[in-house]
Design a protein around this motif. Structure first.
Motif, mmCIF file in Angstrom:
data_model
loop_
_atom_site.group_PDB
_atom_site.id
_atom_site.type_symbol
_atom_site.label_atom_id
_atom_site.label_comp_id
_atom_site.label_asym_id
_atom_site.label_seq_id
_atom_site.Cartn_x
_atom_site.Cartn_y
_atom_site.Cartn_z
ATOM 1 N N ALA A 151 37.709 -9.286 -6.836
ATOM 2 C CA ALA A 151 36.404 -9.809 -6.429
ATOM 3 C C ALA A 151 35.310 -8.771 -6.656
ATOM 4 O O ALA A 151 34.224 -9.094 -7.150
ATOM 5 C CB ALA A 151 36.446 -10.232 -4.961
ATOM 6 N N VAL A 152 35.597 -7.525 -6.327
ATOM 7 C CA VAL A 152 34.615 -6.449 -6.537
ATOM 8 C C VAL A 152 34.343 -6.270 -8.025
ATOM 9 O O VAL A 152 33.189 -6.144 -8.446
ATOM 10 C CB VAL A 152 35.111 -5.131 -5.898
ATOM 11 N N ARG A 153 35.400 -6.277 -8.815
ATOM 12 C CA ARG A 153 35.233 -6.110 -10.262
ATOM 13 C C ARG A 153 34.436 -7.272 -10.855
ATOM 14 O O ARG A 153 33.577 -7.081 -11.714
ATOM 15 C CB ARG A 153 36.588 -5.963 -10.945
ATOM 16 N N ARG A 154 34.716 -8.486 -10.406
ATOM 17 C CA ARG A 154 33.990 -9.666 -10.903
ATOM 18 C C ARG A 154 32.501 -9.542 -10.552
ATOM 19 O O ARG A 154 31.629 -9.776 -11.387
ATOM 20 C CB ARG A 154 34.609 -10.933 -10.298
ATOM 21 N N ALA A 155 32.209 -9.128 -9.314
ATOM 22 C CA ALA A 155 30.812 -8.963 -8.893
ATOM 23 C C ALA A 155 30.118 -7.873 -9.721
ATOM 24 O O ALA A 155 28.952 -8.027 -10.097
ATOM 25 C CB ALA A 155 30.747 -8.620 -7.411
ATOM 26 N N ALA A 156 30.837 -6.804 -10.019
ATOM 27 C CA ALA A 156 30.258 -5.725 -10.829
ATOM 28 C C ALA A 156 29.942 -6.218 -12.235
ATOM 29 O O ALA A 156 28.882 -5.889 -12.787
ATOM 30 C CB ALA A 156 31.221 -4.536 -10.881
ATOM 31 N N ARG A 157 30.837 -7.004 -12.812
ATOM 32 C CA ARG A 157 30.581 -7.554 -14.155
ATOM 33 C C ARG A 157 29.369 -8.487 -14.126
ATOM 34 O O ARG A 157 28.538 -8.464 -15.029
ATOM 35 C CB ARG A 157 31.817 -8.299 -14.669
ATOM 36 N N GLU A 158 29.283 -9.319 -13.080
ATOM 37 C CA GLU A 158 28.146 -10.242 -12.965
ATOM 38 C C GLU A 158 26.828 -9.491 -12.844
ATOM 39 O O GLU A 158 25.783 -9.999 -13.240
ATOM 40 C CB GLU A 158 28.344 -11.166 -11.766
ATOM 41 N N ARG A 159 26.871 -8.279 -12.302
ATOM 42 C CA ARG A 159 25.657 -7.465 -12.163
ATOM 43 C C ARG A 159 25.418 -6.591 -13.398
ATOM 44 O O ARG A 159 24.519 -5.759 -13.399
ATOM 45 C CB ARG A 159 25.754 -6.613 -10.909
ATOM 46 N N GLY A 160 26.272 -6.743 -14.413
ATOM 47 C CA GLY A 160 26.037 -6.063 -15.674
ATOM 48 C C GLY A 160 26.734 -4.725 -15.859
ATOM 49 O O GLY A 160 26.438 -4.009 -16.810
ATOM 50 N N LEU A 161 27.652 -4.360 -14.959
ATOM 51 C CA LEU A 161 28.370 -3.100 -15.150
ATOM 52 C C LEU A 161 29.259 -3.216 -16.375
ATOM 53 O O LEU A 161 30.123 -4.090 -16.448
ATOM 54 C CB LEU A 161 29.228 -2.766 -13.921
ATOM 55 N N PRO A 162 29.078 -2.350 -17.348
ATOM 56 C CA PRO A 162 29.933 -2.408 -18.540
ATOM 57 C C PRO A 162 31.392 -2.100 -18.182
ATOM 58 O O PRO A 162 31.666 -1.306 -17.291
ATOM 59 C CB PRO A 162 29.360 -1.308 -19.444
ATOM 60 N N ARG A 163 32.292 -2.724 -18.889
ATOM 61 C CA ARG A 163 33.726 -2.543 -18.649
ATOM 62 C C ARG A 163 34.121 -1.072 -18.715
ATOM 63 O O ARG A 163 35.006 -0.624 -17.969
ATOM 64 C CB ARG A 163 34.514 -3.349 -19.686
ATOM 65 N N LEU A 164 33.472 -0.294 -19.561
ATOM 66 C CA LEU A 164 33.763 1.124 -19.708
ATOM 67 C C LEU A 164 33.760 1.849 -18.366
ATOM 68 O O LEU A 164 34.549 2.760 -18.139
ATOM 69 C CB LEU A 164 32.736 1.776 -20.646
ATOM 70 N N PHE A 165 32.866 1.457 -17.466
ATOM 71 C CA PHE A 165 32.717 2.150 -16.195
ATOM 72 C C PHE A 165 33.574 1.550 -15.087
ATOM 73 O O PHE A 165 33.422 1.911 -13.921
ATOM 74 C CB PHE A 165 31.237 2.186 -15.789
ATOM 75 N N ASP A 166 34.470 0.660 -15.461
ATOM 76 C CA ASP A 166 35.350 0.030 -14.485
ATOM 77 C C ASP A 166 36.808 0.089 -14.928
ATOM 78 O O ASP A 166 37.664 -0.573 -14.373
ATOM 79 C CB ASP A 166 34.907 -1.436 -14.298
ATOM 80 N N LEU A 167 37.093 0.892 -15.941
ATOM 81 C CA LEU A 167 38.448 0.947 -16.490
ATOM 82 C C LEU A 167 39.481 1.404 -15.467
ATOM 83 O O LEU A 167 40.605 0.906 -15.457
ATOM 84 C CB LEU A 167 38.491 1.845 -17.719
ATOM 85 N N GLU A 168 39.111 2.352 -14.600
ATOM 86 C CA GLU A 168 40.087 2.842 -13.627
ATOM 87 C C GLU A 168 40.506 1.750 -12.650
ATOM 88 O O GLU A 168 41.674 1.651 -12.284
ATOM 89 C CB GLU A 168 39.595 4.089 -12.891
ATOM 90 N N ALA A 169 39.571 0.887 -12.259
ATOM 91 C CA ALA A 169 39.910 -0.220 -11.357
ATOM 92 C C ALA A 169 40.755 -1.260 -12.098
ATOM 93 O O ALA A 169 41.697 -1.831 -11.535
ATOM 94 C CB ALA A 169 38.644 -0.855 -10.798
ATOM 95 N N GLU A 170 40.435 -1.501 -13.355
ATOM 96 C CA GLU A 170 41.221 -2.428 -14.173
ATOM 97 C C GLU A 170 42.662 -1.925 -14.301
ATOM 98 O O GLU A 170 43.619 -2.681 -14.174
ATOM 99 C CB GLU A 170 40.569 -2.555 -15.550
ATOM 100 N N TYR A 171 42.819 -0.637 -14.541
ATOM 101 C CA TYR A 171 44.139 -0.023 -14.651
ATOM 102 C C TYR A 171 44.893 -0.123 -13.316
ATOM 103 O O TYR A 171 46.068 -0.496 -13.276
ATOM 104 C CB TYR A 171 43.990 1.441 -15.075
ATOM 105 N N ALA A 172 44.210 0.208 -12.222
ATOM 106 C CA ALA A 172 44.848 0.133 -10.895
ATOM 107 C C ALA A 172 45.303 -1.294 -10.600
ATOM 108 O O ALA A 172 46.390 -1.507 -10.049
ATOM 109 C CB ALA A 172 43.881 0.628 -9.820
ATOM 110 N N ASP A 173 44.505 -2.280 -10.982
ATOM 111 C CA ASP A 173 44.898 -3.676 -10.769
ATOM 112 C C ASP A 173 46.108 -4.046 -11.620
ATOM 113 O O ASP A 173 46.999 -4.771 -11.172
ATOM 114 C CB ASP A 173 43.733 -4.625 -11.075
ATOM 115 N N ALA A 174 46.152 -3.551 -12.852
ATOM 116 C CA ALA A 174 47.309 -3.829 -13.715
ATOM 117 C C ALA A 174 48.577 -3.233 -13.105
ATOM 118 O O ALA A 174 49.633 -3.877 -13.091
ATOM 119 C CB ALA A 174 47.071 -3.279 -15.125
ATOM 120 N N LEU A 175 48.478 -2.011 -12.594
ATOM 121 C CA LEU A 175 49.633 -1.400 -11.927
ATOM 122 C C LEU A 175 50.031 -2.195 -10.694
ATOM 123 O O LEU A 175 51.226 -2.406 -10.440
ATOM 124 C CB LEU A 175 49.321 0.047 -11.536
ATOM 125 N N ALA A 176 49.047 -2.629 -9.931
ATOM 126 C CA ALA A 176 49.337 -3.394 -8.715
ATOM 127 C C ALA A 176 50.009 -4.728 -9.047
ATOM 128 O O ALA A 176 50.941 -5.139 -8.355
ATOM 129 C CB ALA A 176 48.052 -3.624 -7.910
#
Length: 190
Positions: free
Chosen positions: A119-144
């Motif tokens: 949900a946090v990642r989706r909200a960040a994308r909707e606010r225009g945060l580029p994926r580059l600055f969210d890679l660590e959360a994406e990775y943590a979610d993949a591990l989870a």
């Protein structure tokens, strides 16, 4: 930036979610970086009645060290020691039914954490945060998600009794069983 501003920036960007940070030792870290020539003082400022703050900038030596360090972190896989892996290596120390219950609790906790993070990642994308600055959360979610899949599979194997060794494990925790020695220990005369 000055050290307080660095701490505020790290908090604002939620870097504590990816990097173990001890904000209390930040000034010691800054002093160490200065001594090693990685950063240098560029000016001292004072705003109103606040204390003076020294602003630092990275040096060419610091930039080179940062680049080398990051290149190694990105390019060279290292053995890490997650606590859950350690717990799995000692799982037989718990009665099977208790382990099953705890694994169920873990699965629920992972599901909740994933839902919150996504949900946090989706909200960040909707606010225009580029994926580059969210890679660590994406990775943590993949591990989870991978951990959740593993835990669910382990739960299913325990419930079905198909985990190799589960019958012996259960026998260790029956009322009439004698205490077991997991690893035979030879006694040496002293």
């Amino acid at each position: 930036m000055h050290p307080y501003e660095v701490a505020q920036t790290l908090r604002t960007r939620a870097k504590h979610e990816s990097i173990r940070l001890n904000y209390g030792s930040l000034y010691s870290v800054v002093d160490s970086l200065v001594r090693r020539g990685m950063i240098a003082s560029v000016e001292t400022v004072r705003e109103g009645r606040r204390p003076e703050r020294t602003i630092y900038a990275i040096t060419p030596i610091g930039t080179r060290e940062l680049t080398d360090w990051l290149a190694e972190l990105v390019g060279v896989p290292t053995k890490e020691y997650p606590q859950f892996e350690a717990a799995l290596s000692l799982l037989a120390g718990l009665p099977p039914d208790e382990a099953l219950e705890l694994l169920g609790q873990r699965a629920i906790a992972i599901e909740i954490r994933l839902a919150q993070s996504e949900a946090v990642r989706r909200a960040a994308r909707e606010r225009g945060l580029p994926r580059l600055f969210d890679l660590e959360a994406e990775y943590a979610d993949a591990l989870a998600r991978t951990e959740l899949e593993f835990v669910r599979g382990l739960i299913a194997d325990l419930e079905a009794g198909t985990l190799d060794g589960v019958d012996e494990w259960r026998s260790w925790y029956t009322k009439d069983s004698e205490p077991r020695q997991w690893f035979p220990i030879e006694e040496h005369p002293t």
